[in-house]
Enzyme design. Structure first.
Site, PDB file in Angstrom:
ATOM      1  CB  THR A 108      -0.937   0.017   1.218  1.00  0.00           C
ATOM      2  OG1 THR A 108      -0.161   0.038   2.411  1.00  0.00           O
ATOM      3  CG2 THR A 108      -1.849  -1.193   1.218  1.00  0.00           C
ATOM      4  CG  ASP A 109      -1.047   4.780  -1.602  1.00  0.00           C
ATOM      5  OD1 ASP A 109      -1.773   4.599  -0.607  1.00  0.00           O
ATOM      6  OD2 ASP A 109      -1.494   5.174  -2.691  1.00  0.00           O
ATOM      7  CG  LEU A 110       2.631   7.837   2.370  1.00  0.00           C
ATOM      8  CD1 LEU A 110       3.115   9.265   2.136  1.00  0.00           C
ATOM      9  CD2 LEU A 110       3.151   7.314   3.694  1.00  0.00           C
TER      10      LEU A 110
END
Length: 129
Positions: free
Chosen positions: A14-16
Site C-alpha cells: 500500500t501507499d501512504l
C-alpha cells in the site's frame, strides 16, 4: 477456462493512503499468470531449459476501477482471450468479492533467448485447446 489466484493485501503493498500502490496490480497479475501456467501442468523453467522459450509481456491495457486496501482478500482471475501461433492474449481481473478493482488485457509473446519471436510450445498449445 477461468483460473483463480487468491492473495491478501499486505502493508508493503500500500501507499501512504493505505490503498494498493498502482504498480502492485501488475505484480499481482504476473503472479496469477505464473500460477495459471503451473496449473496447466507447464513448467516455465523446463520450457526455458528444454526449448529455450520464455514469455515476454508485449502489451498491457489496464483499468484501475476501485482501490483495494490493506488486509483485503483478493482474487485474480485469468482467462484466455485469444491465442495465435506465437502469442497469448489474456483477460485478468482483480476482484474483492464481486467488485472488480482492476482489469487488464495482457498480450504475451513467446521468445527465444536472443529475443526473437518463436512459436508457442506444443505442450502449452495442447493444454489450452
Amino acid at each position: 477456462m477461468t483460473h483463480q489466484f487468491a492473495l491478501r493485501v499486505y502493508y508493503e503493498d500500500t501507499d501512504l493512503a493505505g490503498i494498493v500502490y498502482y504498480a502492485n496490480y501488475l505484480k499481482y497479475i504476473e503472479r496469477a499468470r505464473s500460477e495459471w501456467v503451473r496449473a496447466l501442468g507447464i513448467s516455465q523453467t523446463a520450457l526455458k531449459t528444454d526449448s529455450g522459450v520464455v514469455f515476454a509481456v508485449r502489451r498491457v491495457e489496464a483499468d484501475y476501477l476501485t482501490p483495494a486496501r490493506f488486509e483485503d482478500d483478493l482474487i485474480v482471475e485469468t482467462i484466455l482471450h485469444a491465442m495465435t501461433p506465437a502469442r497469448l492474449v489474456l483477460d485478468q481481473r482483480v476482484l474483492r468479492g464481486a467488485e472488480v478493482c482492476f482489469a487488464a488485457r495482457v498480450t504475451l509473446v513467446a521468445i527465444s533467448a536472443s529475443g526473437a519471436p518463436v512459436r508457442l510450445p506444443a505442450a502449452l498449445r495442447d493444454a489450452l485447446c
